[in-house]
Design an enzyme around this catalytic site. Structure first.
Site, PDB file in Angstrom:
ATOM      1  N   ASP A  11       0.843  -1.194   0.000  1.00  0.00           N
ATOM      2  CA  ASP A  11       0.000   0.000   0.000  1.00  0.00           C
ATOM      3  C   ASP A  11       0.880   1.246   0.000  1.00  0.00           C
ATOM      4  OD1 ASP A  11      -2.135  -1.723   0.113  1.00  0.00           O
ATOM      5  OD2 ASP A  11      -2.731  -1.224   2.169  1.00  0.00           O
ATOM      6  N   GLY A  37      -3.411  -5.436   0.940  1.00  0.00           N
ATOM      7  CA  GLY A  37      -4.059  -6.457   0.096  1.00  0.00           C
ATOM      8  C   GLY A  37      -5.121  -7.140   0.938  1.00  0.00           C
ATOM      9  N   ASN A  41      -4.341  -8.988   4.387  1.00  0.00           N
ATOM     10  CA  ASN A  41      -4.858  -8.331   5.599  1.00  0.00           C
ATOM     11  C   ASN A  41      -5.745  -9.291   6.399  1.00  0.00           C
ATOM     12  OD1 ASN A  41      -3.670  -6.038   4.547  1.00  0.00           O
ATOM     13  ND2 ASN A  41      -5.591  -5.064   3.926  1.00  0.00           N
ATOM     14  N   THR A 217     -21.650  -5.608   7.164  1.00  0.00           N
ATOM     15  CA  THR A 217     -20.976  -4.656   8.047  1.00  0.00           C
ATOM     16  C   THR A 217     -21.537  -3.260   7.763  1.00  0.00           C
ATOM     17  OG1 THR A 217     -19.159  -4.442   6.469  1.00  0.00           O
ATOM     18  CG2 THR A 217     -18.870  -6.040   8.239  1.00  0.00           C
ATOM     19  N   ASP A 249     -11.291  -5.774   6.576  1.00  0.00           N
ATOM     20  CA  ASP A 249     -10.474  -7.000   6.517  1.00  0.00           C
ATOM     21  C   ASP A 249     -10.224  -7.547   7.921  1.00  0.00           C
ATOM     22  OD1 ASP A 249     -10.276  -6.697   3.762  1.00  0.00           O
ATOM     23  OD2 ASP A 249      -8.465  -5.475   3.922  1.00  0.00           O
ATOM     24  N   SER A 288      -2.396  -1.620  11.550  1.00  0.00           N
ATOM     25  CA  SER A 288      -3.494  -1.258  12.467  1.00  0.00           C
ATOM     26  C   SER A 288      -4.277  -2.473  12.971  1.00  0.00           C
ATOM     27  CB  SER A 288      -4.456  -0.299  11.757  1.00  0.00           C
ATOM     28  OG  SER A 288      -5.189  -0.989  10.767  1.00  0.00           O
TER      29      SER A 288
HETATM   30  O1  RIB Z   1      -9.135  -3.470   2.283  1.00  0.00           O
HETATM   31  C1  RIB Z   1      -7.990  -2.666   2.328  1.00  0.00           C
HETATM   32  C2  RIB Z   1      -7.037  -3.080   1.259  1.00  0.00           C
HETATM   33  O2  RIB Z   1      -7.596  -2.831   0.013  1.00  0.00           O
HETATM   34  C3  RIB Z   1      -5.733  -2.327   1.277  1.00  0.00           C
HETATM   35  O3  RIB Z   1      -4.759  -2.887   2.096  1.00  0.00           O
HETATM   36  C4  RIB Z   1      -5.349  -2.292  -0.179  1.00  0.00           C
HETATM   37  O4  RIB Z   1      -4.254  -3.093  -0.482  1.00  0.00           O
HETATM   38  C5  RIB Z   1      -6.593  -2.722  -0.941  1.00  0.00           C
HETATM   39  O5  RIB Z   1      -6.421  -3.958  -1.466  1.00  0.00           O
END
Ligand code: RIB
Length: 300
Positions: A11, A37, A41, A217, A249, A288
């Site tokens: 990111d 990603g 995540n 959600t 995520d 986070s």
């Molecule tokens: O859901 C958040 C994610 O969406 C981020 O980390 C980014 O990589 C996108 O894929």
């Protein structure tokens, strides 16, 4: 053990006072990078929640590959089936404003090389009762194969139909458990601009038709779900979000871990909602994601 078949990104995050309008340039006041990603995540969230996790995905041979995997590696996820592609590691280009709102453009790159054969290989070693978690940042044909093979083997499938793609509703119908935000759920249900009442009635009728567990959600309003004929709700924490990237995520990963750890459905939902709230208090997707002990401390 949870297997995640999904995306791994780096990111690239710019902090801006406000998000630009189309065609406008705004000055940023900070830049940072973080592992991200949706697949990675969710895998990290499940791992931090205490579940065993195997990640199936692809990165490039570039300088982003190792940092994109670093936190998963540190957390002890099994990365043995992460392929190296000749394409670059996937990237997400993220702007976050001072109110915590964001816009994201994702470039799939190596994530786009995951094939149906990779799905076959991933699922070949899975057995009845294992959990497979999917999202929509890798090719739809591969997600579809994974869902089909998982069904044959009696594997429980959890799909987060994000980001919203043309295939979201079709693929969503193939999973045992669907996690969607409000907009994604509208796509699944085939109706726009739903009120809370519309959502409740769509949850009931879709569940009656498919018997799937459906989880929606609702951001600051928590989550509503239907499971085995019962409606469930859960609230997150009252917080001032600084960055919501990765909060969904975190919810997904914690929820899947709850299933794996045999929590009852309501408890899994509540813990995931609290974890999702805590993920809004720090910048960056993976940095986070809270640890289980911090989540447990905030449960009432
Ligand atoms: O859901 C958040 C994610 O969406 C981020 O980390 C980014 O990589 C996108 O894929």
């Amino acid at each position: 053990m949870i297997t995640v078949f999904g995306s791994i990104n780096m990111d690239l995050i710019a902090s801006v006072e406000r998000l630009p309008l189309p065609g406008e340039t705004v000055a940023g006041h900070a830049f940072t990078t973080a592992a991200g990603g949706k697949g990675a995540n969710q895998a990290l969230a499940a791992r931090r929640a205490g579940a065993g996790v195997r990640m199936i995905g692809a990165v490039g041979n570039d300088g982003f590959a190792e940092p994109a995997l670093a936190l998963l590696k540190e957390a002890g996820a099994d990365l043995g089936a992460v392929a190296r592609s000749s394409l670059p590691t996937g990237t997400a280009h993220i702007l976050v404003d001072d109110k915590g709102e964001n816009v994201i453009a994702v470039v799939a790159s190596a994530n786009g090389t995951l094939t149906p054969a990779d799905a076959d290989a991933a699922i070949a070693s899975m057995a009845s009762g294992d959990i497979l978690m999917l999202q929509l940042e890798v090719p739809a044909a591969s997600v579809e194969r994974a869902l089909g093979q998982a069904r044959v083997r009696g594997v429980t499938t959890v799909i987060n139909i994000a980001p919203l793609t043309a295939d979201a509703a079709r693929l969503g119908r193939m999973a045992d458990i669907v996690i969607a935000n409000e907009t994604e759920f509208e796509r699944l249900a085939g109706k726009d601009d739903m009120t809370a009442e519309d959502r409740l009635s769509a949850l009931k009728s879709l569940h009656a038709e498919t018997r799937q567990t459906l989880i929606v959600t609702l951001g600051a309003d928590g989550v509503i779900a239907i499971h085995e004929g019962q409606i469930h709700t859960a609230k997150g924490l009252k917080i001032e979000p600084v960055d919501t990237v990765g909060a969904g995520d975190t919810f997904c990963g914690y929820f899947a871990a709850g299933l794996d750890q045999k929590l009852d459905f309501q408890s899994a939902l509540e813990r995931a909602a609290v974890a999702g709230s805590l993920a809004c208090l720090k910048h960056g997707a993976q940095p986070s994601i809270p640890l289980a002990e911090d989540v447990n401390r905030r449960m009432v």
